[in-house]
Design an enzyme around this catalytic site. Structure first.
Site, PDB file in Angstrom:
ATOM      1  N   GLY A 227       0.925  -0.818  -0.280  1.00  0.00           N
ATOM      2  CA  GLY A 227       0.147   0.113  -0.465  1.00  0.00           C
ATOM      3  C   GLY A 227       1.275   1.272   0.097  1.00  0.00           C
ATOM      4  O   GLY A 227       0.091   2.532   0.144  1.00  0.00           O
ATOM      5  N   GLU A 268       5.331  -5.875   1.406  1.00  0.00           N
ATOM      6  CA  GLU A 268       4.987  -7.516  -0.157  1.00  0.00           C
ATOM      7  C   GLU A 268       4.822  -5.747  -1.325  1.00  0.00           C
ATOM      8  O   GLU A 268       3.687  -5.518  -1.771  1.00  0.00           O
ATOM      9  CB  GLU A 268       3.727  -7.743  -0.159  1.00  0.00           C
ATOM     10  CG  GLU A 268       2.840  -8.669   0.502  1.00  0.00           C
ATOM     11  CD  GLU A 268       2.427  -9.561   1.009  1.00  0.00           C
ATOM     12  OE1 GLU A 268       1.307  -8.826   0.694  1.00  0.00           O
ATOM     13  OE2 GLU A 268       2.119 -10.323   1.211  1.00  0.00           O
ATOM     14  N   ARG A 307      -4.904   1.979 -16.905  1.00  0.00           N
ATOM     15  CA  ARG A 307      -5.450   2.512 -15.611  1.00  0.00           C
ATOM     16  C   ARG A 307      -6.033   3.735 -15.575  1.00  0.00           C
ATOM     17  O   ARG A 307      -6.663   4.541 -14.615  1.00  0.00           O
ATOM     18  CB  ARG A 307      -3.686   2.354 -14.585  1.00  0.00           C
ATOM     19  CG  ARG A 307      -3.238   1.622 -14.382  1.00  0.00           C
ATOM     20  CD  ARG A 307      -1.345   1.979 -13.450  1.00  0.00           C
ATOM     21  NE  ARG A 307      -2.212   1.945 -12.546  1.00  0.00           N
ATOM     22  CZ  ARG A 307      -2.428   3.790 -11.677  1.00  0.00           C
ATOM     23  NH1 ARG A 307      -1.817   4.228 -11.805  1.00  0.00           N
ATOM     24  NH2 ARG A 307      -2.800   3.479 -10.196  1.00  0.00           N
ATOM     25  N   TYR A 311      -9.016   3.126 -12.963  1.00  0.00           N
ATOM     26  CA  TYR A 311      -9.522   3.419 -12.303  1.00  0.00           C
ATOM     27  C   TYR A 311      -9.535   4.757 -11.609  1.00  0.00           C
ATOM     28  O   TYR A 311      -8.784   5.748 -10.770  1.00  0.00           O
ATOM     29  CB  TYR A 311      -8.064   3.697 -11.469  1.00  0.00           C
ATOM     30  CG  TYR A 311      -7.273   1.466 -11.170  1.00  0.00           C
ATOM     31  CD1 TYR A 311      -8.389   0.681 -10.816  1.00  0.00           C
ATOM     32  CD2 TYR A 311      -6.491   1.197 -11.703  1.00  0.00           C
ATOM     33  CE1 TYR A 311      -7.493  -0.363 -10.610  1.00  0.00           C
ATOM     34  CE2 TYR A 311      -5.987   0.191 -11.793  1.00  0.00           C
ATOM     35  CZ  TYR A 311      -7.041  -1.051 -10.770  1.00  0.00           C
ATOM     36  OH  TYR A 311      -6.765  -2.524 -11.254  1.00  0.00           O
ATOM     37  N   CYS A 337     -12.147   1.945 -29.775  1.00  0.00           N
ATOM     38  CA  CYS A 337     -13.689   1.876 -30.437  1.00  0.00           C
ATOM     39  C   CYS A 337     -13.933   2.410 -29.390  1.00  0.00           C
ATOM     40  O   CYS A 337     -15.236   1.851 -29.064  1.00  0.00           O
ATOM     41  CB  CYS A 337     -13.691   1.553 -31.537  1.00  0.00           C
ATOM     42  SG  CYS A 337     -12.549   1.738 -32.774  1.00  0.00           S
ATOM     43  N   GLU A 338     -13.838   2.679 -28.499  1.00  0.00           N
ATOM     44  CA  GLU A 338     -15.177   3.779 -26.985  1.00  0.00           C
ATOM     45  C   GLU A 338     -14.123   4.344 -26.388  1.00  0.00           C
ATOM     46  O   GLU A 338     -12.830   5.127 -26.883  1.00  0.00           O
ATOM     47  CB  GLU A 338     -14.696   2.425 -26.572  1.00  0.00           C
ATOM     48  CG  GLU A 338     -14.235   1.834 -25.377  1.00  0.00           C
ATOM     49  CD  GLU A 338     -14.466   0.432 -24.508  1.00  0.00           C
ATOM     50  OE1 GLU A 338     -15.208   1.101 -23.311  1.00  0.00           O
ATOM     51  OE2 GLU A 338     -15.018  -1.090 -25.502  1.00  0.00           O
TER      52      GLU A 338
HETATM   53  C1  PLP Z   1      -1.396  -6.524  -5.404  1.00  0.00           C
HETATM   54  C2  PLP Z   1      -1.087  -7.345  -3.640  1.00  0.00           C
HETATM   55  C3  PLP Z   1       0.075  -5.776  -3.388  1.00  0.00           C
HETATM   56  C4  PLP Z   1       1.185  -4.948  -3.858  1.00  0.00           C
HETATM   57  O1  PLP Z   1       0.197  -3.984  -3.914  1.00  0.00           O
HETATM   58  P1  PLP Z   1       0.596  -2.431  -4.309  1.00  0.00           P
HETATM   59  O2  PLP Z   1      -0.106  -1.608  -4.036  1.00  0.00           O
HETATM   60  O3  PLP Z   1       1.430  -3.181  -5.733  1.00  0.00           O
HETATM   61  O4  PLP Z   1       2.314  -2.030  -4.212  1.00  0.00           O
HETATM   62  C5  PLP Z   1       0.399  -7.054  -2.377  1.00  0.00           C
HETATM   63  N1  PLP Z   1       0.334  -7.905  -1.331  1.00  0.00           N
HETATM   64  C6  PLP Z   1      -1.490  -8.393  -2.418  1.00  0.00           C
HETATM   65  C7  PLP Z   1      -2.001  -9.748  -1.311  1.00  0.00           C
HETATM   66  C8  PLP Z   1      -1.814  -7.971  -3.216  1.00  0.00           C
HETATM   67  O5  PLP Z   1      -3.041  -8.249  -3.805  1.00  0.00           O
END
Ligand code: PLP
Length: 410
Positions: A227, A268, A307, A311, A337-338
């Site tokens: 995050g 992660e 993206r 988003y 084409c949209e």
């Molecule tokens: C997508 C995801 C991430 C990575 O999120 P980022 O915002 O790209 O850093 C980490 N852990 C899990 C379980 C995810 O699904």
């Protein structure tokens, strides 16, 4: 990417030269930037027993995975196919965390057979895992702490309506299953979403997870997911890693003391590691003046970088062929084409047909979300490594579109 004497370069190579050499559209990644981002994370969490598990789904090119492995990271994968790519790139199965959602138990079994660390996010799967392996295979549990966090609805995963994780309110149920099946829970995990700015969000998640941890005596690690926010504009604030490292670090140390053992602290990061390393180079095909604006039509579309349309993500766009002169307002659109817009109302140095535009922050969720919609070919990928531009994925050809099609007699 640097601007010196009106020329945009990556590690000294001109972006216009890279576009010329490999053609457009093309994804270009700066290996130094990736290594630098990993280093920033290591610095932020210095003195802690940190393990970084790169979230492969952000960008899965094998050469990128190899590069990230060289920086000392493990891997977080969400599908068995990502696990196979990781192993092919040289990751040991034991360094790979498998965090799937809504998969059949057979896929979990496959992951166990490969030797991955399993992360379970569903009571029913936990029960099946316990029945099949008991205490012979350890697993991690993904908890949903019910914290609203993250840049937008589609990327926040920890709130009450989210499908991810096992609710912390189901703790008694989890405990019953773990006890009945004699399971070994070696990790706890929370991932509350993407683009989290406030260290307090991580800390709230931490409090909840630390409290839950007292129910599990066999823990080896706590995984705080990801995050980390990156900058999409020059003045964007990003997650303050120093502050987060300090606050979370001291909370974690206090927790380990109470728990009675030094655990590993896992993260992660996906976007944080690769987003800013990537530039998507496209060519301006057409200019169209309407009563409302001037459209720049480029040789790509949302099929290659979804993206902005999916988003509402903001990606800076610069004209790397023309770095001086009058700035004008443009809307940059693709050929799908949209409605297919990369950027609205952008002030850029005058764009001429044939100019190369660089779309920034294209490293994460760019190529990995690309498709063949409109029967367009997916772009090439290039990595600038040690001052050299290297092709790491060929541009697709018509044969790629036809490969798996089965023509029947009609
Ligand atoms: C997508 C995801 C991430 C990575 O999120 P980022 O915002 O790209 O850093 C980490 N852990 C899990 C379980 C995810 O699904």
């Amino acid at each position: 990417m640097e601007l010196n004497n009106n020329v945009y370069t990556i590690q000294g190579l001109k972006l216009t030269d890279i576009a010329e050499q490999f053609g457009t559209p093309v994804y270009v990644y700066d290996a130094d930037k990736i290594a630098g981002q990993v280093q920033k994370l290591k610095d932020g969490f210095k003195g802690l027993n940190v393990k970084l598990k790169y979230a492969a789904k952000a960008l899965t090119n094998l050469s990128i995975l190899k590069l990230i492995r060289k920086q000392g990271c493990g891997l977080d994968v969400v599908s068995i196919q990502e696990a196979h790519l990781g192993i092919r790139a040289g990751f040991k199965p034991s360094e790979i965390l498998f965090t799937p959602n809504s998969v059949a138990f057979s896929e979990i079994r496959e992951a166990v057979e490969l030797g991955l660390q399993i992360n379970i996010d569903n009571i029913s799967i936990l029960e099946q895992f316990g029945n099949e392996y008991g205490g012979t295979k350890s697993c991690c549990i993904r908890l949903n702490p019910h914290i609203m966090a993250g840049g937008n609805n589609k990327i926040s995963t920890g709130h009450i309506d989210s499908k991810f994780g096992i609710s912390v309110y189901q703790m008694r149920h989890i405990e019953r299953i773990v006890k009945a099946c004699n399971m070994r829970i070696n990790g706890l995990h929370v991932h509350t979403g993407s683009d989290i700015l406030d260290p307090e969000v991580f800390l709230r998640g931490a409090e909840i997870i630390f409290e839950s941890a007292t129910h599990f005596p066999d823990l080896e690690f706590i995984d705080f997911g990801s995050g980390f926010k990156v900058a999409y504009k020059d003045d964007d604030i990003t997650t303050d890693l120093q502050e987060l490292g300090k606050k979370l670090g001291s909370a974690f140390k206090a927790f380990c003391k109470e728990y009675g053992r030094k655990l590993e602290l896992w993260f992660e990061p996906g976007k944080f590691i690769v987003s800013e390393s990537g530039y998507f180079l496209v060519r301006a095909n057409t200019l169209k003046t309407t009563p409302a604006t001037v459209f720049v039509g480029v040789d790509s579309g949302q099929n290659h970088l979804i993206r902005p349309m999916m988003y509402g993500a903001h990606h800076e766009i610069v004209n790397v062929s023309n770095t001086s002169g009058t700035k004008r307002v443009y809307t940059i659109v693709g050929y799908i084409c949209e409605t297919d817009t990369f950027g609205w109302d952008r002030q850029m140095h005058e764009v001429r047909e044939g100019d190369i535009l660089a779309i920034k922050n294209a490293g994460a969720y760019g190529f990995s979300m690309a498709s063949n919609y409109n029967s367009r070919l997916r772009p090439a990928e290039v990595m600038v490594y040690k001052g050299e531009a290297k092709l790491i994925r060929q541009r697709e050809t018509l044969d790629d579109l036809l490969r798996n099609q089965v023509e029947i007699e009609l």
